[in-house]
Design a protein around this motif. Structure first.
Motif, PDB file in Angstrom:
ATOM      1  N   ALA A  21       0.834  -1.048  -0.183  1.00 32.88           N
ATOM      2  CA  ALA A  21      -0.069  -0.008  -0.080  1.00 32.88           C
ATOM      3  C   ALA A  21       1.108   0.955  -0.183  1.00 32.88           C
ATOM      4  O   ALA A  21       2.070   1.177   0.235  1.00 32.88           O
ATOM      5  CB  ALA A  21      -0.768  -0.119   1.086  1.00 32.88           C
ATOM      6  N   LEU A  22       0.279   2.083  -0.527  1.00 36.84           N
ATOM      7  CA  LEU A  22       1.118   3.547  -0.283  1.00 36.84           C
ATOM      8  C   LEU A  22       0.498   4.479   0.344  1.00 36.84           C
ATOM      9  O   LEU A  22      -0.685   4.682   0.350  1.00 36.84           O
ATOM     10  CB  LEU A  22       1.129   4.277  -2.026  1.00 36.84           C
ATOM     11  CG  LEU A  22       1.679   3.196  -2.991  1.00 36.84           C
ATOM     12  CD1 LEU A  22       1.522   3.889  -4.488  1.00 36.84           C
ATOM     13  CD2 LEU A  22       2.926   2.792  -2.826  1.00 36.84           C
ATOM     14  N   ALA A  23       1.548   5.320   1.193  1.00 33.50           N
ATOM     15  CA  ALA A  23       0.852   6.419   1.766  1.00 33.50           C
ATOM     16  C   ALA A  23       0.285   7.451   1.206  1.00 33.50           C
ATOM     17  O   ALA A  23       0.741   7.665   0.100  1.00 33.50           O
ATOM     18  CB  ALA A  23       1.987   6.774   2.956  1.00 33.50           C
ATOM     19  N   ALA A  24      -0.435   8.437   2.148  1.00 32.07           N
ATOM     20  CA  ALA A  24      -1.044   9.771   1.229  1.00 32.07           C
ATOM     21  C   ALA A  24       0.232  10.524   1.077  1.00 32.07           C
ATOM     22  O   ALA A  24       1.008  10.517   1.814  1.00 32.07           O
ATOM     23  CB  ALA A  24      -2.172  10.311   2.097  1.00 32.07           C
ATOM     24  N   GLY A  25      -0.052  11.403   0.149  1.00 31.54           N
ATOM     25  CA  GLY A  25       1.094  12.406  -0.170  1.00 31.54           C
ATOM     26  C   GLY A  25       2.029  12.197  -1.054  1.00 31.54           C
ATOM     27  O   GLY A  25       3.216  13.141  -0.858  1.00 31.54           O
ATOM     28  N   THR A  26       2.138  11.141  -1.846  1.00 30.26           N
ATOM     29  CA  THR A  26       3.392  10.821  -2.385  1.00 30.26           C
ATOM     30  C   THR A  26       3.342  11.627  -3.856  1.00 30.26           C
ATOM     31  O   THR A  26       4.174  11.415  -4.646  1.00 30.26           O
ATOM     32  CB  THR A  26       3.241   9.198  -2.825  1.00 30.26           C
ATOM     33  OG1 THR A  26       2.096   8.897  -3.737  1.00 30.26           O
ATOM     34  CG2 THR A  26       3.402   8.593  -1.706  1.00 30.26           C
TER      35      THR A  26
END
Length: 120
Positions: free
Chosen positions: A81-86
Motif C-alpha cells: 500500500a502507498l501512503a498519502a501525499g506521494t
C-alpha cells in the motif's frame, strides 16, 4: 479553485506467485505535477511467514514508477500500500493513499513424495 487531487493506482504484480522474487508493481499517477514516492511511503502487509523488502523505487516514465521487492522468503501472501501525499498537483492537492495491491503468493514449501507399499 482546484480541489481535485491527483490519483494513484497500483498495478498488478509482475508475478502472482514466487519463491524468491523479484516482484515489480507499476504505480501510475494521473494529474500529478510532482511525485515524491520513496521506500518510506510503501507499506508491506504479510500473512504467514512471507517477507519481502523494497529494493528499488524508480520513475520509468512521466507519472509511472516501478516498485521492486526482493529478498522474498517464507510462505503466504503479501500486498503493498502507498501512503498519502506521494504526489501533488500545481494547486497543492495531495494524492490519497493507495492499496492494498493484489496479493503475491510466496511459496517455499518443498514438495513431498509419498511412497507406499505395493499392493499384492
Amino acid at each position: 479553485m482546484d480541489n481535485i487531487a491527483p490519483t494513484v493506482t497500483i498495478g498488478e504484480p509482475s508475478v502472482a506467485a514466487t519463491s524468491e522474487g523479484p516482484v515489480v508493481f507499476t504505480i501510475t499517477y494521473e494529474g500529478a505535477d510532482t511525485v515524491t514516492l520513496s521506500e518510506e511511503d510503501i507499506t508491506l502487509s504479510t500473512t504467514g511467514t512471507a517477507m519481502a523488502q523494497v529494493s528499488d523505487v524508480t520513475e520509468t516514465d512521466v507519472g509511472t514508477w516501478n516498485v521492486t521487492l526482493g529478498s522474498v522468503i517464507g510462505n503466504g501472501p503479501f500486498t503493498i500500500a502507498l501512503a498519502a501525499g506521494t504526489a501533488t498537483d500545481q494547486a497543492g492537492n495531495e494524492a490519497p493513499t493507495a492499496g492494498p495491491s493484489s496479493a503475491v503468493e510466496v511459496n517455499n514449501t518443498a514438495p513431498t513424495l509419498l511412497i507406499s507399499e505395493p499392493t499384492p
